[in-house]
Design a protein around this motif. Sequence first.
Motif, PDB file in Angstrom:
ATOM      1  N   MET A   1      51.663 -63.181  17.104  1.00  9.48           N
ATOM      2  CA  MET A   1      50.855 -62.061  17.532  1.00  9.48           C
ATOM      3  C   MET A   1      50.279 -62.389  18.913  1.00  9.48           C
ATOM      4  O   MET A   1      49.695 -63.445  19.100  1.00  9.48           O
ATOM      5  N   THR A   5      47.439 -57.554  20.928  1.00  6.33           N
ATOM      6  CA  THR A   5      47.497 -57.071  19.549  1.00  6.33           C
ATOM      7  C   THR A   5      46.306 -57.591  18.759  1.00  6.33           C
ATOM      8  O   THR A   5      45.665 -56.840  18.024  1.00  6.33           O
ATOM      9  N   ALA A   6      46.007 -58.868  18.926  1.00  6.47           N
ATOM     10  CA  ALA A   6      44.864 -59.446  18.224  1.00  6.47           C
ATOM     11  C   ALA A   6      43.563 -58.784  18.645  1.00  6.47           C
ATOM     12  O   ALA A   6      42.703 -58.506  17.801  1.00  6.47           O
ATOM     13  N   THR A  66      50.691 -53.002  16.806  1.00  8.55           N
ATOM     14  CA  THR A  66      51.183 -53.797  15.681  1.00  8.55           C
ATOM     15  C   THR A  66      52.471 -53.260  15.083  1.00  8.55           C
ATOM     16  O   THR A  66      53.113 -53.951  14.306  1.00  8.55           O
ATOM     17  N   ALA A  96      44.507 -60.038   7.244  1.00 13.38           N
ATOM     18  CA  ALA A  96      45.741 -59.997   8.036  1.00 13.38           C
ATOM     19  C   ALA A  96      45.614 -60.858   9.286  1.00 13.38           C
ATOM     20  O   ALA A  96      46.555 -61.566   9.668  1.00 13.38           O
ATOM     21  N   ALA A  97      44.447 -60.824   9.928  1.00 11.98           N
ATOM     22  CA  ALA A  97      44.233 -61.643  11.132  1.00 11.98           C
ATOM     23  C   ALA A  97      44.252 -63.126  10.784  1.00 11.98           C
ATOM     24  O   ALA A  97      44.833 -63.931  11.519  1.00 11.98           O
ATOM     25  N   ASP A  99      45.835 -64.524   8.290  1.00 10.35           N
ATOM     26  CA  ASP A  99      47.226 -64.878   7.996  1.00 10.35           C
ATOM     27  C   ASP A  99      48.039 -65.041   9.279  1.00 10.35           C
ATOM     28  O   ASP A  99      48.873 -65.943   9.390  1.00 10.35           O
ATOM     29  N   ALA A 100      47.790 -64.191  10.263  1.00  9.24           N
ATOM     30  CA  ALA A 100      48.517 -64.290  11.533  1.00  9.24           C
ATOM     31  C   ALA A 100      48.149 -65.565  12.270  1.00  9.24           C
ATOM     32  O   ALA A 100      49.012 -66.211  12.876  1.00  9.24           O
ATOM     33  N   SER A 104      50.736 -68.528  13.161  1.00  8.83           N
ATOM     34  CA  SER A 104      50.879 -68.956  14.554  1.00  8.83           C
ATOM     35  C   SER A 104      50.684 -70.470  14.686  1.00  8.83           C
ATOM     36  O   SER A 104      51.431 -71.137  15.402  1.00  8.83           O
TER      37      SER A 104
END
Length: 114
Positions: A1, A5-6, A66, A96-97, A99-100, A104
């Motif tokens: 990401m 987007t973040a 996204t 979700a953040a 997990d991203a 990463s």
Amino acid sequence: MDIKTASSLHRLRLVSAPEAVSFLLLLVCSVLKRTTDFNAVPVMGAVHGLLFVLYVIFWADAWNRTKWSLRTAALYFVLSVLPTGGFFADRKLKRAADDAVLASRARSEGTVSA
């Protein structure tokens, strides 16, 4: 990401909980207007309206960046019109953040090749 987007998801998270609180306060003010002489509906209506418009703008930006499916985008929009939906949207976006970020970190350490 990527960072854009973040940040779009972060902006959506930042406005989702206050939007939900303003909606609940607007409902309380509406009841108080009908049952007492207290009338804060014009003020709370304006505050909630501003926060709702910001939510929709940030939602559209997050959807664009996204590349959510139509179902996911619709879910986040429906959560914005439910009285406590903003709290659920905030929790779901935070998960979700997180997990991203974990994905990463795993890619940068070389433990996952995705």
